[in-house]
Enzyme design. Structure first.
Site, PDB file in Angstrom:
ATOM      1  N   GLU A 127      31.337  62.606  57.801  1.00 22.07           N
ATOM      2  CA  GLU A 127      31.270  61.818  56.527  1.00 22.07           C
ATOM      3  C   GLU A 127      32.571  62.012  55.406  1.00 22.07           C
ATOM      4  O   GLU A 127      32.735  63.172  55.115  1.00 22.07           O
ATOM      5  CB  GLU A 127      29.991  61.990  55.740  1.00 22.07           C
ATOM      6  CG  GLU A 127      29.708  61.040  54.808  1.00 22.07           C
ATOM      7  CD  GLU A 127      28.288  61.053  53.891  1.00 22.07           C
ATOM      8  OE1 GLU A 127      28.112  60.345  52.927  1.00 22.07           O
ATOM      9  OE2 GLU A 127      27.579  62.095  54.346  1.00 22.07           O
ATOM     10  N   ALA A 268      26.952  70.347  51.901  1.00 16.65           N
ATOM     11  CA  ALA A 268      26.198  70.350  53.247  1.00 16.65           C
ATOM     12  C   ALA A 268      26.374  69.053  53.842  1.00 16.65           C
ATOM     13  O   ALA A 268      26.658  67.939  53.108  1.00 16.65           O
ATOM     14  CB  ALA A 268      24.628  70.758  53.161  1.00 16.65           C
ATOM     15  N   GLU A 270      24.215  66.059  56.331  1.00 15.26           N
ATOM     16  CA  GLU A 270      22.712  65.777  56.890  1.00 15.26           C
ATOM     17  C   GLU A 270      22.666  65.107  58.309  1.00 15.26           C
ATOM     18  O   GLU A 270      21.892  64.384  58.644  1.00 15.26           O
ATOM     19  CB  GLU A 270      22.087  64.689  55.922  1.00 15.26           C
ATOM     20  CG  GLU A 270      22.500  63.300  55.880  1.00 15.26           C
ATOM     21  CD  GLU A 270      23.917  63.152  54.897  1.00 15.26           C
ATOM     22  OE1 GLU A 270      24.064  61.932  54.521  1.00 15.26           O
ATOM     23  OE2 GLU A 270      24.279  64.087  54.072  1.00 15.26           O
ATOM     24  N   ASN A 271      23.738  65.443  58.934  1.00 13.39           N
ATOM     25  CA  ASN A 271      23.954  64.959  60.406  1.00 13.39           C
ATOM     26  C   ASN A 271      22.454  65.167  61.046  1.00 13.39           C
ATOM     27  O   ASN A 271      21.658  66.023  60.758  1.00 13.39           O
ATOM     28  CB  ASN A 271      24.870  65.931  61.068  1.00 13.39           C
ATOM     29  CG  ASN A 271      26.019  66.166  60.433  1.00 13.39           C
ATOM     30  OD1 ASN A 271      26.835  65.194  60.112  1.00 13.39           O
ATOM     31  ND2 ASN A 271      26.227  67.413  60.263  1.00 13.39           N
ATOM     32  N   GLU A 304      19.299  67.899  51.923  1.00 13.46           N
ATOM     33  CA  GLU A 304      19.693  67.631  53.222  1.00 13.46           C
ATOM     34  C   GLU A 304      18.613  67.127  54.016  1.00 13.46           C
ATOM     35  O   GLU A 304      18.696  66.357  54.934  1.00 13.46           O
ATOM     36  CB  GLU A 304      20.478  68.511  53.691  1.00 13.46           C
ATOM     37  CG  GLU A 304      21.891  68.965  53.061  1.00 13.46           C
ATOM     38  CD  GLU A 304      22.638  67.940  52.563  1.00 13.46           C
ATOM     39  OE1 GLU A 304      22.814  66.894  53.285  1.00 13.46           O
ATOM     40  OE2 GLU A 304      23.266  67.936  51.501  1.00 13.46           O
ATOM     41  N   HIS A 307      17.326  63.627  53.269  1.00  7.59           N
ATOM     42  CA  HIS A 307      18.245  62.458  53.950  1.00  7.59           C
ATOM     43  C   HIS A 307      17.688  62.143  55.127  1.00  7.59           C
ATOM     44  O   HIS A 307      18.105  61.063  55.607  1.00  7.59           O
ATOM     45  CB  HIS A 307      19.550  63.212  54.148  1.00  7.59           C
ATOM     46  CG  HIS A 307      20.441  62.981  53.015  1.00  7.59           C
ATOM     47  ND1 HIS A 307      20.676  61.624  52.495  1.00  7.59           N
ATOM     48  CD2 HIS A 307      21.235  63.536  52.274  1.00  7.59           C
ATOM     49  CE1 HIS A 307      21.533  61.518  51.385  1.00  7.59           C
ATOM     50  NE2 HIS A 307      22.215  62.956  51.141  1.00  7.59           N
ATOM     51  N   GLU A 326      22.625  58.425  48.237  1.00  7.97           N
ATOM     52  CA  GLU A 326      22.679  59.571  47.569  1.00  7.97           C
ATOM     53  C   GLU A 326      22.019  59.730  46.225  1.00  7.97           C
ATOM     54  O   GLU A 326      21.351  60.989  45.959  1.00  7.97           O
ATOM     55  CB  GLU A 326      24.257  59.946  47.274  1.00  7.97           C
ATOM     56  CG  GLU A 326      25.155  60.138  48.550  1.00  7.97           C
ATOM     57  CD  GLU A 326      24.474  61.475  49.382  1.00  7.97           C
ATOM     58  OE1 GLU A 326      23.701  62.212  48.699  1.00  7.97           O
ATOM     59  OE2 GLU A 326      24.918  61.530  50.545  1.00  7.97           O
TER      60      GLU A 326
END
Length: 880
Positions: A127, A268, A270-271, A304, A307, A326
């Site tokens: 990202e 961090a 959030e994959n 995270e 998300h 966000e």
């Protein structure tokens, strides 16, 4: 790439849906330090039928292309076009498979985007546009696909091979190599792809969902740090439980992983199913981390995880919609922390942070709406405006609809948009549909408004008619042509004994929440008449910070003293203390009063009410600490059009000293009582006790008495980092008999633990005395200093930027130091350099001589050959 291309402006109004979409992406990585092989097999299809097939332009940067095929047929060089940032092909069918092979160099990748090395760990950060540094792709959030990822690597060096989703197969190869295959069943944009390869430590746990599914939880870290991941694991389980209970959202995969790495530009990422974290937001133990570190870890772990639904399952159509995920997720993590701890303390902390950073951003050259209209580099809009102000906009929606209405809206949002890339309008529409078509048309202006609204309040008490009249006007940063905003404004009328008076309007038309103390403000100027008010009430405004605005009301000093002592709303008591302290310091500077006059003024106007709060034994420790804290230097600086940074610092320290001198015995007694009761636990009461104790020690330290430095030295020698670091801070920032001893002792003890050593670096860089200039060079010359690790650079030069008295040194030394760093860092990590470039955003608030010095450095940076678009965008907006 040409300067023109690097500085190209991307506009929201130019958004077009992609001609082609993606069904699946199959990736193969053959891991090598400098020559990683990436095979990409992508199935494309035309979004809409067309008589002619459009060409397809793919994103790609820093890639060594060796093979390109369509449906198994290699393309000749004249069948595609390629430049530094793209690859264009000309499909002959509406559905086809593109196969490419390219090589990348993770070791040389110091931008920390795409695939890079953090120490000995391979990891990704995609990202916003990092995936295009891995392979040729449609690297945009509105293109979502299912991913399968095969990773091949040396088994001894990289026994752990991770990617998104679930591991479906693995095996060994010849020559000591092995492979693993991962599959993510959910479609996602490329920015959520993740890969990790390394020799990692691991802790495991599990969580049973409300539907009785068992989720495997893993946290990976450097070997030897496993015990410092335990708190993060507990925080993760709390977040999963909270999201089910508060939002009804259950985790959707069978495995959830977190990996902690030392080199990371962000906090961090959030994959999907594989969160990659800055190690500072995972690793914690009582002897290495402060209470603030623990609280921050809990918050970001939650952020995270949340998300997974607000960002992953429903994502952004384009990067102009960044606040969609966000702002909403920050609101959710704030609520998580509020429900787990003290709601008032969390609100004070969130608002204080907003004012220190976002209000400052809103008043400077890089002010922008929470939904920007254009950008040169989208990474420049990962800002407190998009995040924290975005969260305040979501909070206003919550206030207007109430908890039940907001939750209905969230359910409708997922019902309509699960698996889609959507816009902020889609979110607001869902909220409206779920609440009887609530009219948000005027409210939507918040997404386009840049700046902090000024709200002017006037009042009049008419005793004969038992009326209290209130006039509320919107001043939108002097922009008279702007239509008024719609926002909730929470207030209270307070009787002489501190009781809240019943709010009754002469006419309550269009004021459905008046019984909750909430006015709906929709016009540039509105008048409200409260009836049955028999005495002049105390006026408590914008309670709990119900709207992200600046409120201007001509309080008398005695009215603020009354609110500090009597207001039933604890946030408002805190607010009254902040307003009064800022006023007294501003009056002193505006009228050029000598310090002796300021002391008299502060003793008369502020200190008695401060002591009343200090003596209130009904207050929670954490709340009391917040109420007794003076405004930050950043908050004070925002009170002035031209800022004397040194004078503000001096007066704030003098205010602390004046309080300590007046009540030294009472403060010392309270400090000792709190110290005796401190048995180190991580519950909210124990944390609040330590926060209050350490605040009081900070007040006493201004007296420059040996007994206080003895107390600080005693704290430094304690085992727990929260107390140790406060003692160290006091001793390093003052000339004491212990200063050199503790400086050397801490360094020797923790030089092999980078995260802890960074705390030491931060304290040295934040010292407001002149010796810090020399100490910056000493820090940079340490063996442990690594300019490619953002955490370390931020700990020295990021902290120095916040050291206002020295960064804004009148001889310009601070500006030159940071300009030199920006130029150097920009050559390898533009994301970090552009963050530092924001330090010059206050140019218009500088005194004339300082302004000239700062402008000279800005011009020098802008003249740098090859300057990145990131840094150029920030500095080019400053009027010079």
């Amino acid at each position: 790439m040409s300067t023109e291309d690097r500085h190209k402006v991307i506009k929201l109004e130019d958004y077009k849906q992609p001609d082609y979409l993606v069904d699946t992406i199959d990736l193969l990585f053959d891991i090598d330090d400098t020559h990683t092989r990436v095979e990409t097999r992508t199935k494309f299809f035309l979004r809409e039928k067309s008589d002619t097939l459009p060409s397809l332009s793919l994103h790609g940067r820093d890639l060594e292309l060796v093979t390109i095929e369509i449906d198994g047929i290699p393309l000749d060089a004249n069948q595609y076009q390629r430049d530094e940032v793209s690859l264009s092909i000309h499909p002959t069918t509406s559905e086809f498979e593109l196969f490419t092979i390219n090589y990348i160099n993770p070791t040389a990748n110091k931008t920390l985007e795409g695939l890079y090395k953090s120490g000995n760990i391979f990891c990704t950060q995609n990202e916003s546009e990092g995936f295009q540094k891995i392979c040729y792709s449609l690297d945009r959030p509105d293109v979502m696909a299912k991913f399968r990822t095969k990773i091949i690597a040396d088994k001894s060096r990289f026994p752990v091979l991770l990617s998104n989703g679930n591991q479906i197969d693995s095996g060994d190869l010849d020559n000591g190599r092995h492979w693993t295959l991962w599959e993510d069943p959910f479609k996602k944009p490329a920015y959520l792809f993740a890969l990790v390869a390394g020799d990692l430590g691991l802790i495991t746990d599990s969580f049973v969902t409300s539907s009785n599914r068992k989720i495997e939880l893993r946290i990976y870290c450097d070997k030897g740090d496993e015990n410092r991941c335990l708190f993060a694991m507990e925080s993760l389980k709390k977040a999963m439980e909270w999201d089910e209970q508060r939002f009804g959202l259950e985790y959707d995969l069978d495995l959830y992983m977190i990996v902690a790495v030392s080199s990371f530009n962000f906090g961090a990422m959030e994959n999907k199913g594989l969160n990659i974290f800055n190690s500072s937001l995972v690793l914690a133990a009582s002897e290495t981390a402060t209470d603030q570190n623990f609280m921050r870890i809990e918050s970001v772990i939650g952020h995270e995880y949340f998300h997974n639904w607000t960002g992953n399952r429903v994502t952004c159509r384009d990067w102009f919609q960044l606040t969609l995920k966000e702002g909403l997720t920050v609101f959710r993590d704030q609520e998580f922390s509020s429900d787990l701890n003290s709601r008032t303390v969390q609100r004070i902390a969130d608002v204080s942070d907003l004012r220190d950073h976002q209000f400052k951003e809103d008043s400077g050259p890089n002010s922008h709406p929470i939904k920007p209209k254009s950008y040169v580099d989208v990474n420049n809009f990962y800002t407190s405006t998009v995040y924290e102000k975005g969260a305040e906009v979501i909070r206003m929606v919550h206030t207007l609809l109430g908890e039940d209405g907001f939750q209905r809206g969230m359910k409708k949002y997922f019902e309509l948009n699960d698996g889609k890339a959507v816009t902020t309008e889609d979110f607001i529409q869902a909220m409206s549909l779920a609440n009887n078509n609530y009219n948000f048309e005027q409210f939507l202006r918040w997404y386009d408004y840049s700046g902090t609204p000024n709200i002017e309040v006037e009042s009049e008490f008419i005793r004969e008619q038992k009326q209290f009249r209130l006039k509320i006007s919107q001043n939108l940063c002097g922009q008279d042509d702007l239509d008024p905003l719609f926002f909730p404004f929470k207030l209270g009328l307070i009787g002489k004994n501190g009781e809240d008076l019943k709010l009754q309007l002469e006419t309550s038309h269009d004021q459905p929440q008046i019984l909750q103390g909430i006015l709906h403000i929709k016009e540039k100027s509105q008048e409200f008449i409260f009836k049955n008010i028999s005495e002049t009430p105390g006026l408590s405004l914008n309670r709990d910070f119900s709207a992200p605005v600046k409120v201007f009301y001509n309080y008398t000093d005695s009215e603020l003293n009354f609110l500090m002592a009597k207001d039933s709303n604890e946030f408002a008591r805190y607010e009254a203390a902040q307003i009064l302290a800022k006023r007294l310091i501003k009056q002193t500077i505006d009228n050029n009063l000598p310090e002796s006059e300021f002391v008299k003024l502060f003793e008369e106007k502020f200190i008695p009410s401060w002591f009343e709060i200090f003596s209130d034994n009904h207050l929670d420790f954490s709340i009391k600490k917040s109420m007794l804290s003076l405004p930050s230097e950043s908050a004070l600086q925002q009170e002035f059009s031209l800022v004397d940074y040194q004078r503000i610092h001096t007066l704030r320290e003098l205010a602390k000293k004046t309080i300590a001198a007046r009540y030294d015995k009472a403060i010392l007694r309270s400090y000792l009582e709190l110290t005796e009761a401190d048995d180190y636990e991580l519950d909210s009461v124990s944390i609040g006790r330590r926060w209050l104790k350490n605040l009081l020690l900070g007040y006493l330290a201004t007296l420059q008495e040996d007994y206080v430095f003895d107390l600080a030295y005693s704290q430094f020698n304690q085992e727990y980092m929260t107390n140790k670091i406060v003692g160290l801070s006091i001793l390093l920032h003052n000339d004491t008999k212990y200063s050199e001893e503790v400086k050397e002792k801490f360094y020797k003890q923790w030089r092999d633990n980078s995260l802890v050593l960074q705390k030491w670096m931060q304290l040295i860089a934040s010292d407001p005395r002149q010796q810090t200039f020399e100490n910056l060079n000493k820090l940079e010359n340490l063996y442990e200093y690594d300019k490619t690790v953002p955490n370390i650079v931020r700990s020295v030069y990021g902290v120095f930027i916040g050291n206002s008295t020295l960064f804004h040194s009148k001889d310009g030394r601070g500006y030159k130091i940071i300009a030199d760093k920006i130029i150097d860092i920009d050559s390898y990590n533009p994301h970090l350099s552009s963050r530092f470039a924001r330090a010059f955003s206050d140019v218009d608030k500088l005194m004339e001589d300082q302004r000239k010095l700062a402008i000279s450095e800005i011009k020098r940076i802008l003249a740098t050959e090859g300057l990145s678009g990131n840094t150029y965008e920030i500095l080019s907006r400053i009027e010079i």
